[in-house]
Design a protein around this motif. Structure first.
Motif, PDB file in Angstrom:
ATOM      1  N   LEU A 198      31.140  44.457  40.338  1.00  0.00           N
ATOM      2  CA  LEU A 198      31.690  43.665  41.445  1.00  0.00           C
ATOM      3  C   LEU A 198      32.695  42.673  40.882  1.00  0.00           C
ATOM      4  CD1 LEU A 198      28.404  42.756  43.354  1.00  0.00           C
ATOM      5  CD2 LEU A 198      30.190  44.332  44.143  1.00  0.00           C
ATOM      6  N   GLU A 199      33.805  42.484  41.594  1.00  0.00           N
ATOM      7  CA  GLU A 199      34.718  41.400  41.267  1.00  0.00           C
ATOM      8  C   GLU A 199      34.461  40.322  42.300  1.00  0.00           C
ATOM      9  OE1 GLU A 199      38.699  43.029  41.068  1.00  0.00           O
ATOM     10  OE2 GLU A 199      38.256  43.843  39.081  1.00  0.00           O
ATOM     11  N   VAL A 200      34.177  39.121  41.825  1.00  0.00           N
ATOM     12  CA  VAL A 200      33.873  38.011  42.733  1.00  0.00           C
ATOM     13  C   VAL A 200      35.100  37.099  42.761  1.00  0.00           C
ATOM     14  CG1 VAL A 200      32.230  36.182  43.287  1.00  0.00           C
ATOM     15  CG2 VAL A 200      31.460  38.186  41.988  1.00  0.00           C
ATOM     16  N   VAL A 201      35.739  37.029  43.925  1.00  0.00           N
ATOM     17  CA  VAL A 201      36.967  36.234  44.058  1.00  0.00           C
ATOM     18  C   VAL A 201      36.654  34.967  44.837  1.00  0.00           C
ATOM     19  CG1 VAL A 201      39.255  36.171  45.173  1.00  0.00           C
ATOM     20  CG2 VAL A 201      38.564  38.178  43.842  1.00  0.00           C
ATOM     21  N   VAL A 202      37.137  33.831  44.317  1.00  0.00           N
ATOM     22  CA  VAL A 202      37.025  32.555  45.045  1.00  0.00           C
ATOM     23  C   VAL A 202      38.434  32.094  45.379  1.00  0.00           C
ATOM     24  CG1 VAL A 202      36.204  30.162  44.967  1.00  0.00           C
ATOM     25  CG2 VAL A 202      34.944  31.937  43.747  1.00  0.00           C
ATOM     26  N   ARG A 203      38.615  31.628  46.610  1.00  0.00           N
ATOM     27  CA  ARG A 203      39.943  31.169  47.047  1.00  0.00           C
ATOM     28  C   ARG A 203      39.878  29.736  47.573  1.00  0.00           C
ATOM     29  NH1 ARG A 203      43.170  35.763  47.577  1.00  0.00           N
ATOM     30  NH2 ARG A 203      41.949  37.677  47.730  1.00  0.00           N
ATOM     31  N   ASN A 204      40.827  28.903  47.110  1.00  0.00           N
ATOM     32  CA  ASN A 204      40.969  27.541  47.620  1.00  0.00           C
ATOM     33  C   ASN A 204      42.177  27.400  48.536  1.00  0.00           C
ATOM     34  OD1 ASN A 204      38.753  26.275  46.127  1.00  0.00           O
ATOM     35  ND2 ASN A 204      39.956  26.821  44.320  1.00  0.00           N
TER      36      ASN A 204
ATOM     37  N   SER B 281      46.406  38.821  48.273  1.00  0.00           N
ATOM     38  CA  SER B 281      45.958  39.819  49.250  1.00  0.00           C
ATOM     39  C   SER B 281      45.425  39.160  50.524  1.00  0.00           C
ATOM     40  CB  SER B 281      44.895  40.733  48.642  1.00  0.00           C
ATOM     41  OG  SER B 281      43.708  40.020  48.377  1.00  0.00           O
ATOM     42  N   PHE B 282      44.883  37.939  50.394  1.00  0.00           N
ATOM     43  CA  PHE B 282      44.372  37.225  51.577  1.00  0.00           C
ATOM     44  C   PHE B 282      45.525  36.937  52.543  1.00  0.00           C
ATOM     45  CE2 PHE B 282      43.481  33.230  53.795  1.00  0.00           C
ATOM     46  CZ  PHE B 282      42.201  33.437  54.301  1.00  0.00           C
ATOM     47  N   SER B 283      46.625  36.435  51.988  1.00  0.00           N
ATOM     48  CA  SER B 283      47.793  36.107  52.824  1.00  0.00           C
ATOM     49  C   SER B 283      48.374  37.358  53.455  1.00  0.00           C
ATOM     50  CB  SER B 283      48.865  35.416  51.979  1.00  0.00           C
ATOM     51  OG  SER B 283      48.418  34.137  51.625  1.00  0.00           O
TER      52      SER B 283
ATOM     53  N   VAL C 234      44.394  27.998  42.621  1.00  0.00           N
ATOM     54  CA  VAL C 234      44.586  28.582  43.961  1.00  0.00           C
ATOM     55  C   VAL C 234      43.476  29.586  44.272  1.00  0.00           C
ATOM     56  CG1 VAL C 234      46.149  30.018  45.344  1.00  0.00           C
ATOM     57  CG2 VAL C 234      47.059  28.238  43.836  1.00  0.00           C
ATOM     58  N   ASP C 235      43.235  30.492  43.320  1.00  0.00           N
ATOM     59  CA  ASP C 235      42.148  31.478  43.470  1.00  0.00           C
ATOM     60  C   ASP C 235      41.856  32.078  42.103  1.00  0.00           C
ATOM     61  OD1 ASP C 235      44.104  33.478  43.007  1.00  0.00           O
ATOM     62  OD2 ASP C 235      44.469  33.732  45.147  1.00  0.00           O
ATOM     63  N   PHE C 236      40.776  32.793  41.988  1.00  0.00           N
ATOM     64  CA  PHE C 236      40.445  33.443  40.709  1.00  0.00           C
ATOM     65  C   PHE C 236      39.392  34.518  40.937  1.00  0.00           C
ATOM     66  CE2 PHE C 236      36.315  31.386  40.127  1.00  0.00           C
ATOM     67  CZ  PHE C 236      36.454  30.208  40.849  1.00  0.00           C
ATOM     68  N   LYS C 237      39.264  35.368  39.919  1.00  0.00           N
ATOM     69  CA  LYS C 237      38.291  36.467  39.964  1.00  0.00           C
ATOM     70  C   LYS C 237      37.299  36.313  38.812  1.00  0.00           C
ATOM     71  CE  LYS C 237      38.902  39.927  37.571  1.00  0.00           C
ATOM     72  NZ  LYS C 237      38.405  40.571  36.323  1.00  0.00           N
TER      73      LYS C 237
ATOM     74  N   GLY D 193      40.536  52.042  43.886  1.00  0.00           N
ATOM     75  CA  GLY D 193      41.475  50.924  43.980  1.00  0.00           C
ATOM     76  C   GLY D 193      40.779  49.594  44.245  1.00  0.00           C
ATOM     77  N   ASP D 194      39.557  49.430  43.728  1.00  0.00           N
ATOM     78  CA  ASP D 194      38.791  48.177  43.865  1.00  0.00           C
ATOM     79  C   ASP D 194      38.773  47.641  45.303  1.00  0.00           C
ATOM     80  OD1 ASP D 194      38.514  48.334  41.111  1.00  0.00           O
ATOM     81  OD2 ASP D 194      40.050  46.824  40.682  1.00  0.00           O
ATOM     82  N   PRO D 195      38.161  48.378  46.241  1.00  0.00           N
ATOM     83  CA  PRO D 195      38.193  47.911  47.637  1.00  0.00           C
ATOM     84  C   PRO D 195      37.319  46.678  47.874  1.00  0.00           C
ATOM     85  CG  PRO D 195      36.724  49.785  47.415  1.00  0.00           C
ATOM     86  CD  PRO D 195      37.378  49.610  46.079  1.00  0.00           C
TER      87      PRO D 195
ATOM     88  N   ASP E 152      45.567  35.667  33.715  1.00  0.00           N
ATOM     89  CA  ASP E 152      45.551  37.032  34.244  1.00  0.00           C
ATOM     90  C   ASP E 152      44.628  37.134  35.454  1.00  0.00           C
ATOM     91  OD1 ASP E 152      47.263  38.187  32.435  1.00  0.00           O
ATOM     92  OD2 ASP E 152      45.803  39.627  31.635  1.00  0.00           O
ATOM     93  N   THR E 153      43.619  36.280  35.500  1.00  0.00           N
ATOM     94  CA  THR E 153      42.567  36.425  36.531  1.00  0.00           C
ATOM     95  C   THR E 153      42.514  35.233  37.491  1.00  0.00           C
ATOM     96  OG1 THR E 153      40.878  35.415  35.125  1.00  0.00           O
ATOM     97  CG2 THR E 153      41.155  37.799  34.927  1.00  0.00           C
ATOM     98  N   CYS E 154      43.419  34.276  37.293  1.00  0.00           N
ATOM     99  CA  CYS E 154      43.470  33.090  38.178  1.00  0.00           C
ATOM    100  C   CYS E 154      44.887  32.947  38.732  1.00  0.00           C
ATOM    101  CB  CYS E 154      43.230  31.802  37.389  1.00  0.00           C
ATOM    102  SG  CYS E 154      41.671  31.679  36.514  1.00  0.00           S
ATOM    103  N   ARG E 155      45.027  32.334  39.888  1.00  0.00           N
ATOM    104  CA  ARG E 155      46.353  31.846  40.296  1.00  0.00           C
ATOM    105  C   ARG E 155      46.384  30.348  39.999  1.00  0.00           C
ATOM    106  NH1 ARG E 155      46.160  35.843  44.498  1.00  0.00           N
ATOM    107  NH2 ARG E 155      47.818  37.327  44.032  1.00  0.00           N
ATOM    108  N   LEU E 156      47.376  29.940  39.226  1.00  0.00           N
ATOM    109  CA  LEU E 156      47.492  28.556  38.769  1.00  0.00           C
ATOM    110  C   LEU E 156      48.894  28.065  39.124  1.00  0.00           C
ATOM    111  CD1 LEU E 156      45.915  29.310  35.279  1.00  0.00           C
ATOM    112  CD2 LEU E 156      44.792  28.034  37.118  1.00  0.00           C
TER     113      LEU E 156
HETATM  114  O1  C5P Z   1      45.160  40.019  44.756  1.00  0.00           O
HETATM  115  P1  C5P Z   1      44.234  38.972  45.266  1.00  0.00           P
HETATM  116  O2  C5P Z   1      44.912  37.905  46.082  1.00  0.00           O
HETATM  117  O3  C5P Z   1      43.048  39.540  45.991  1.00  0.00           O
HETATM  118  O4  C5P Z   1      43.651  38.250  43.958  1.00  0.00           O
HETATM  119  C1  C5P Z   1      42.806  37.131  44.028  1.00  0.00           C
HETATM  120  C2  C5P Z   1      42.589  36.573  42.624  1.00  0.00           C
HETATM  121  O5  C5P Z   1      41.819  37.477  41.847  1.00  0.00           O
HETATM  122  C3  C5P Z   1      43.880  36.345  41.842  1.00  0.00           C
HETATM  123  O6  C5P Z   1      43.739  35.172  41.066  1.00  0.00           O
HETATM  124  C4  C5P Z   1      43.988  37.563  40.946  1.00  0.00           C
HETATM  125  O7  C5P Z   1      44.656  37.266  39.743  1.00  0.00           O
HETATM  126  C5  C5P Z   1      42.530  37.881  40.687  1.00  0.00           C
HETATM  127  N1  C5P Z   1      42.294  39.325  40.518  1.00  0.00           N
HETATM  128  C6  C5P Z   1      41.974  39.821  39.257  1.00  0.00           C
HETATM  129  N2  C5P Z   1      41.740  41.163  39.083  1.00  0.00           N
HETATM  130  C7  C5P Z   1      41.789  42.012  40.117  1.00  0.00           C
HETATM  131  C8  C5P Z   1      42.105  41.538  41.412  1.00  0.00           C
HETATM  132  C9  C5P Z   1      42.362  40.177  41.573  1.00  0.00           C
HETATM  133  O8  C5P Z   1      41.900  39.054  38.292  1.00  0.00           O
HETATM  134  N3  C5P Z   1      41.522  43.304  39.910  1.00  0.00           N
END
Ligand code: C5P
Length: 239
Positions: free
Chosen positions: A89-95, A100-102, A174-177, A128-130, A197-201
């Motif tokens: 599972l990829e756990v995404v948190v958004r602030n 993809s949310f937008s 902003v958000d991260f996984k 495609g990681d749904p 790579d895994t956060c929006r900063l």
């Molecule tokens: O693309 P999306 O808006 O869903 O991504 C949310 C957050 O999760 C972003 O910070 C993006 O970098 C991260 N993410 C990731 N790996 C993925 C999908 C998203 O690190 N496979």
């Protein structure tokens, strides 16, 4: 600790066995991928930056009582981590609204959210990681209801620590996984990496993107953005 056979090669890292069966050796690669591997490049220095930044952030989280698989940084591009079975599972948190949310909901990037949101995605390249609901997670037996609650709680705790930490450095998280794994005792630990790579900063003053969107959207020099983050975190000398 001795490095042994290659166990697995992913898009961003190689995983090797070690002389200790409970520990694996990670090597961060200089490769950048986006859009489920459709866009690819080699970016010299990226492996070092993500290794340094991840090591710093896992140590920071440990200081705040959030355990992870991180054991030790070995070199600029290598670290030792506890061996875990990754929960798919990829756990995404958004602030703030972004990515993809937008796109999916038609909400402008940068709009604040009334509270941090947690989303789950099923880690499956072929699909495609749904995005996946809690009922789907139960149906597919990916995690129990209690485990899903635990993942949400941990993800929000990580968000509190990292939002404050980045905030003090003039950066909006902003958000991260996140990814989690189970060790051999069955403990759920934070795993994989936490990096640009895994956060929006976003820079708080200018809103400049200091993360992988620079690569995804061709916004400029990726290593300059990641160097900026590492420098604000205090550089590599503290790890
Ligand atoms: O693309 P999306 O808006 O869903 O991504 C949310 C957050 O999760 C972003 O910070 C993006 O970098 C991260 N993410 C990731 N790996 C993925 C999908 C998203 O690190 N496979």
């Amino acid at each position: 600790m001795e490095k042994r056979a290659l166990l697995y090669e992913g898009k961003a890292k190689r995983v090797y066995k070690t002389s200790d069966e409970d520990i694996v050796w990670l090597e961060y690669k200089d490769s950048a991928t986006a859009f489920n591997g459709e866009k690819k490049a080699t970016i010299t220095g990226k492996g070092r930056l993500n290794n340094e930044i991840t090591s710093l952030l896992f140590l920071k989280l440990k200081d705040f009582g959030i355990p992870s698989h991180f054991v030790e940084k070995l070199s600029e591009t290598e670290q030792l981590v506890k061996k875990v079975d990754i929960i798919p599972l990829e756990v995404v948190v958004r602030n703030l609204a972004a990515g993809s949310f937008s796109k999916r909901l038609g909400i402008e990037e940068g709009n604040p959210l009334s509270k941090p949101l947690v989303e789950f995605y099923y880690k499956d390249d072929a699909l495609g990681d749904p995005m996946i609901t809690e009922d789907h997670i139960e149906e597919l037996k990916l995690a129990s209801t209690e485990e899903v609650e635990f993942l949400k709680k941990k993800a929000l705790e990580v968000n509190e620590v990292l939002s404050r930490f980045f905030g003090e450095l003039g950066i909006n998280l902003v958000d991260f996984k996140l990814e989690f794994g189970k060790d051999k005792e069955g403990n759920i630990l934070l795993a994989d990496e936490i990096s640009p790579d895994t956060c929006r900063l976003w820079d708080k003053e200018t809103n400049a993107k200091l993360d992988k969107d620079v690569f995804r959207r061709d916004l400029g020099n990726l290593t300059d953005a990641y160097e900026n983050i590492l420098a604000r975190l205090g550089g590599s000398q503290h790890v």
